[in-house]
Design a protein around this motif. Structure first.
Motif, PDB file in Angstrom:
ATOM      1  N   CYS A  65      61.169   6.340  66.647  1.00  0.00           N
ATOM      2  CA  CYS A  65      60.459   6.997  65.556  1.00  0.00           C
ATOM      3  C   CYS A  65      60.077   8.404  65.987  1.00  0.00           C
ATOM      4  O   CYS A  65      60.062   8.716  67.183  1.00  0.00           O
ATOM      5  CB  CYS A  65      59.214   6.207  65.150  1.00  0.00           C
ATOM      6  SG  CYS A  65      58.064   5.864  66.493  1.00  0.00           S
ATOM      7  N   ALA A  79      54.655   8.526  67.518  1.00  0.00           N
ATOM      8  CA  ALA A  79      54.176   7.228  67.982  1.00  0.00           C
ATOM      9  C   ALA A  79      52.826   7.388  68.664  1.00  0.00           C
ATOM     10  O   ALA A  79      52.478   8.466  69.147  1.00  0.00           O
ATOM     11  CB  ALA A  79      55.167   6.590  68.944  1.00  0.00           C
ATOM     12  N   CYS A 103      54.539   3.047  66.145  1.00  0.00           N
ATOM     13  CA  CYS A 103      54.988   4.200  65.368  1.00  0.00           C
ATOM     14  C   CYS A 103      54.014   4.510  64.237  1.00  0.00           C
ATOM     15  O   CYS A 103      53.411   3.603  63.642  1.00  0.00           O
ATOM     16  CB  CYS A 103      56.371   3.939  64.785  1.00  0.00           C
ATOM     17  SG  CYS A 103      57.682   3.896  66.033  1.00  0.00           S
TER      18      CYS A 103
END
Length: 210
Positions: free
Chosen positions: A18, A21, A90
């Motif tokens: 992602c 995070a 995330c």
């Protein structure tokens, strides 16, 4: 085995799939591991540190500081014998994570948990408590997920002592004091030996409500 690192934020170098995070934060050899849901629920979206940046996080930090698990509070707290991380590290972009998202990121959380090998797990809120009881105690079927009732109680799991924590967004009068009292009592006894015994007692009824 002791982890050798001077990194407080993301000591194990987790790289989830992602853009943003909030990785684990704290002592990589901690005895107490606080487990939350995701940054959109429990904080850290702006700070990058779990359980920071919201009024609810401040309430929880104050309770942890009262028993010495935090040496200071704020957006970059100084930790004692303590580590914090999320099931889903995330930062959600537009909506709540899906069940598939949780499944995808579970391996990162599990890797941190098993690397730290804390003795006491403190799952915060219903989702984290359900996950910890299912995966690390095999006792989920014995307990109704009534967080007001479970808050500050003890469940002996397979190598961990589990103390569920009601979501601080939902705390009522007395919830902070109840958690402080529970943690202070644990710190006053040999919780290392008790959690080790959990490896042999996890199949027995070991749930206690004070």
């Amino acid at each position: 085995m002791e982890n050798v690192t001077d990194r407080t934020s993301n000591p194990f170098g987790m790289t989830p799939p992602c853009e943003r995070a909030v990785p684990g934060y704290g002592d990589a050899n901690a005895d107490f591991h606080l487990v939350g849901d995701h940054p959109g629920v429990h904080g850290g979206v702006d700070t990058g540190i779990p359980f920071t940046g919201t009024p609810a996080a401040e309430r929880l930090q104050a309770a942890l500081a009262e028993v010495g698990l935090l040496r200071s509070t704020g957006d970059e707290p100084e930790v004692g014998d303590f580590f914090a991380s999320y099931l889903h590290m995330c930062v959600p972009e537009d909506e709540e994570p899906s069940e598939a998202d949780y499944v995808e990121l579970e391996r990162y959380f599990d890797a941190e948990l098993r690397a730290i090998t804390a003795h006491v797990l403190l799952p915060v809120g219903e989702r984290a408590t359900e996950h910890v009881l299912r995966e690390y105690t095999a006792q989920l079927h014995k307990h109704e997920l009534d967080m007001a009732r479970l808050h500050g109680t003890e469940i002996l799991g397979a190598g961990w002592l589990v103390v569920p924590v009601r979501d601080p967004n939902e705390w009522e009068s007395g919830d902070s004091e109840r958690l402080v009292a529970a943690l202070a009592e644990i710190l006053d006894r040999d919780y290392h030996r008790e959690s080790d015994l959990g490896r042999f007692l996890a199949g027995e009824e070991t749930y206690r409500v004070r």
